[in-house]
Each structure stands twice: as C-alpha cells, then as structure tokens.
Scaffold this active site. Sequence first.
Site, PDB file in Angstrom:
ATOM      1  N   GLY A  27       0.812  -1.206   0.000  1.00  0.00           N
ATOM      2  CA  GLY A  27       0.000   0.000   0.000  1.00  0.00           C
ATOM      3  C   GLY A  27       0.845   1.255   0.000  1.00  0.00           C
ATOM      4  O   GLY A  27       1.677   1.452   0.889  1.00  0.00           O
ATOM      5  N   GLY A  29      -0.277   4.496   0.182  1.00  0.00           N
ATOM      6  CA  GLY A  29      -1.005   5.668   0.644  1.00  0.00           C
ATOM      7  C   GLY A  29      -0.207   6.436   1.676  1.00  0.00           C
ATOM      8  O   GLY A  29       1.023   6.339   1.750  1.00  0.00           O
ATOM      9  N   PHE A  30      -0.906   7.199   2.522  1.00  0.00           N
ATOM     10  CA  PHE A  30      -0.212   8.023   3.513  1.00  0.00           C
ATOM     11  C   PHE A  30       0.686   7.188   4.421  1.00  0.00           C
ATOM     12  O   PHE A  30       1.843   7.519   4.646  1.00  0.00           O
ATOM     13  CB  PHE A  30      -1.226   8.790   4.363  1.00  0.00           C
ATOM     14  CG  PHE A  30      -1.892   9.927   3.651  1.00  0.00           C
ATOM     15  CD1 PHE A  30      -1.180  11.053   3.296  1.00  0.00           C
ATOM     16  CD2 PHE A  30      -3.237   9.867   3.326  1.00  0.00           C
ATOM     17  CE1 PHE A  30      -1.787  12.112   2.628  1.00  0.00           C
ATOM     18  CE2 PHE A  30      -3.858  10.912   2.660  1.00  0.00           C
ATOM     19  CZ  PHE A  30      -3.140  12.034   2.308  1.00  0.00           C
ATOM     20  N   VAL A  95      -1.985  -7.843  -3.652  1.00  0.00           N
ATOM     21  CA  VAL A  95      -1.741  -9.004  -2.804  1.00  0.00           C
ATOM     22  C   VAL A  95      -3.023  -9.812  -2.666  1.00  0.00           C
ATOM     23  O   VAL A  95      -4.081  -9.272  -2.334  1.00  0.00           O
ATOM     24  CB  VAL A  95      -1.216  -8.565  -1.424  1.00  0.00           C
ATOM     25  CG1 VAL A  95      -1.097  -9.766  -0.485  1.00  0.00           C
ATOM     26  CG2 VAL A  95       0.130  -7.871  -1.575  1.00  0.00           C
ATOM     27  N   GLU A 186     -17.278  19.337   2.033  1.00  0.00           N
ATOM     28  CA  GLU A 186     -16.394  19.939   1.041  1.00  0.00           C
ATOM     29  C   GLU A 186     -16.947  19.753  -0.370  1.00  0.00           C
ATOM     30  O   GLU A 186     -16.916  20.680  -1.185  1.00  0.00           O
ATOM     31  CB  GLU A 186     -15.000  19.317   1.169  1.00  0.00           C
ATOM     32  CG  GLU A 186     -14.287  19.733   2.452  1.00  0.00           C
ATOM     33  CD  GLU A 186     -13.012  18.968   2.703  1.00  0.00           C
ATOM     34  OE1 GLU A 186     -12.182  19.461   3.500  1.00  0.00           O
ATOM     35  OE2 GLU A 186     -12.834  17.883   2.137  1.00  0.00           O
ATOM     36  N   ASP A 323      -5.642   3.137   7.619  1.00  0.00           N
ATOM     37  CA  ASP A 323      -7.075   2.844   7.693  1.00  0.00           C
ATOM     38  C   ASP A 323      -7.360   1.372   7.925  1.00  0.00           C
ATOM     39  O   ASP A 323      -8.474   1.009   8.313  1.00  0.00           O
ATOM     40  CB  ASP A 323      -7.773   3.268   6.395  1.00  0.00           C
ATOM     41  CG  ASP A 323      -7.833   4.773   6.229  1.00  0.00           C
ATOM     42  OD1 ASP A 323      -7.362   5.479   7.139  1.00  0.00           O
ATOM     43  OD2 ASP A 323      -8.359   5.231   5.206  1.00  0.00           O
ATOM     44  N   ALA A 340      -5.408  11.206   7.478  1.00  0.00           N
ATOM     45  CA  ALA A 340      -4.027  11.315   7.029  1.00  0.00           C
ATOM     46  C   ALA A 340      -3.054  11.479   8.197  1.00  0.00           C
ATOM     47  O   ALA A 340      -1.982  10.861   8.212  1.00  0.00           O
ATOM     48  CB  ALA A 340      -3.887  12.487   6.061  1.00  0.00           C
TER      49      ALA A 340
END
Length: 456
Positions: A27, A29-30, A95, A186, A323, A340
Amino acid sequence: MARERFFLELDPPDSSLKILPHVVVVGGGFAGLKACHALIGKPVRVTLIDKRNFSLFQPLLYQVATGLVAEGDVASPLRQLVGQAPNVQVLLGEVEEIDTQAKQIVFNDRQLAYDHLILAAGSGSSYFGHDEWREAAPPMKILEHADEIRRRVLLALEEAEQTPDPARRAFLQSVVVVGGGPSGCELSGSLMELMTHALGRDFKQLDPGQCKVTLVDPGDRVLRAMDPSLSAAAGSYLQSAGVELLLGGRVQAIEAEKVVVNTSEGARTLEAATICWTAGVKASHLGQVLADASGCTVDRGGRVVVGPDFSIPDHPEIRVIGDLCSYSHTADGKPLAGMAGPAVQMGGWVAADIVAKIQGRAHKAFQFTDFGTMAVLGPLHAVADLRGLKVSGLPGWILWGLAHLMFMPANENRLTLLTKWLWAIATRQRASMLITGRPNQHLNVEVGLERPLANP
C-alpha cells in the site's frame, strides 16, 4: 487444475542489499509511503507493492470531482516518490494471499518472502449492506469516482442548456450528497460554487438561482467530529451558499436519480440528476485475508485489531497501519480515526521500530499527536479545530491550505495546487472542466496487472 505459482526473488540493484532484512510494504497511501520514506537509507531492503503506480492524495478528490484541479495534481508516481532510493523497489500488483507461517505473500500469482511485513492497504466505501446503490450514487475514494461525479454533473448541465422544459432544467441542476462529514461538506460547497458560477458565466440558457445541492446526514449537525460551534459555523456557511441541509435524515433507498430519506416528519423523496455518496467507509479486504491466515481479530468495519506496536498476536513481524488497523491503545481507549494525520505518524513510527529491533535498540512507545481536524467549505472559507484552537473563515482556509500542501508528497504538486487555487480565487474559473471517460466507469474498476487466465 491449480495454477502454477512461481517464487519471486528479484535481485536488488546493489548486491550488498541481499543480506539485509527484507521489509515488504503493501500500500502506497499516507501510511505506507511514510514508512518507505522513513526506511530510505536504513539497513533494510524495502519492496513497496501497490495495485496502482501512484500515491493518491484522497483529501482533495472533491476538487477533481468539481473541476478545480486535474487528476495529476492529486496523484504522484510511486517510483518518483520512493522508487529511486537505492534500497527501495516498487512493484505493481495486488496481494491476494498471506502465508504467515512461511512468511510469504502471493501477488500476481507469485510468491514473495519477507522478514517484516507492513500492511497499509487503506479503505474503500461502504454502503452499509446496500451495494446496489453504488451505480446510482458513486462514492469518492479513487480517481475514477471523482471523474464520474464530474462527468455526471457537467453532462447534466449540458443537457439542461438544451432543454426547453423549466421543470426538467431545474431537475438537471440538482445534486444530492449523502454524508455530512468533511468529504460531504467539502463536496457540497464546491459543487454549489461550481454550478452557480459556471452557469452564470458559461451557460446562456440556465438560471444559477435554480441550482440546488442537498446534503443529507442522519445526525443533528454536520461535521459531528468537530466542536459544535464549528459545526454550526459550517452549517450556516453552507446554507448561506445555497446548500440545503437535510439533517436527521436516514437514507432508505437509492435508485437512478432518486433518494428516499426517512425523516422525523416521514419519508421524503429527493429527485436529482446527480447523487454522490460520502457516508461510509470500510477497510480493505486484505484485513480479512490476514485474519483468515493468522487468526487475528477484525472489527465490524473490517479493520485489524492491533497491539501497541501495530503487530498482531503471535506475529511480531507483521504490522498493520493506516485505515486498515484498529488502534485503541490511546488515552481514551478510542480507536484512532482513519485520517491522514494518524496514518503518517503510524508509518513513521513503525518504520523506526523495525529498524530499532533489527539493531537491537529500544524504541519509545507510539504516542499519537492530534493536530486537529479541518474542512474547507468554499472560496477562502474553512473551519479548523487545531488542538483546541477553533478557527473559521479566511484564517481557517489559510491553515487548511498550508496543512494540505504540507502533507502533499510531491513538490511539483504543491506548486500546481497553489497556482490553481489562487487562479480560481482570482477568476472564479476552474482548470479541469473536461467531460471524459465512459458511463459508470466507477463500477468494478480494474486496477493493477491483469490476472492471467487459469489453465483449463
């Protein structure tokens, strides 16, 4: 007949890396990206696996959905971010299996051995058992989702421009957003800004006053994770911008161009050309894959329950972060939010802890520093709760902008984002008002490498 699998052991560019412990990060991501950054130059060999070749800055997806920025402004190639480091290798794939006893993972029908495994596969959208709603109400988790929302909104406006029926035009200028968290607020504010100003400037037959955005949430206020005063300020701003708030409304059904909401006054049917879903989150299926392989526990959202060092029982070499993990070793016992800030801190700490263990050093316990939450609602207007400092309006927007630019992993993206934000503020024009893609491209998105057909 079972498909033959091959053991994958790629030679590192530098032969000296062969003898180093192998850390596999799943992964980009962040959390995963931060772990890789922290391991650059350390005495380990790192393999980063992701089903896409880029890292996506999810908090700004709503700006892609509303034409404010382009896809490339919120996504950065992983090979440019970390793949150029001598001890980091980036591989494209998803995976499929984890063999915790043999310390191997299976991806692209090949096996890869690890000494340490960091799972940071992130999360997706949850429709709370109603996946049939996805076609009518796309979520906002990946670039295809944002593109689909933008495509639907702009196509509706284009059709409205050619429609003589006033009722039909009003319908085509209507949007329903489900979910009153940061993403929903948003998106609602940005959609309202897009439609009112785009209609007044670019469309000749449409009345900006007929634009309608309805935000639906089951709670009694938007942004329930924030202080009530900021929630009230956010709600007031959205309403002043023209967004209708339908609070205390629980969605009962969604079908094409229609949402049925149960309110205290009874059922209410909302009709809109575009429906967006920002209400639910579920962890990657990789959490359940790990649970089946190791016997570890997952919570109701599919997140892996981890120990104080983010490991799972009986497998200290496996860490789960971002997450995908449920980390409740906090002062109040509440699991850290899937945002994040926590993800970045998890990734950095786990990387440092792995290096400390390899070197036989003690490492301080993980301690999360909560810098607060924020949400942008419109041009030069945001709300922010920064460790008790409650800010709204222009100061909130400045803090929001600085924070997002700081978290953005690529310097090039920081520059393009800042330029486009300032351009939009100065001119009210948006940089990426293109209708691209194909209908319902957010459904069953295929990413990564195509799997070969099974042998007959």
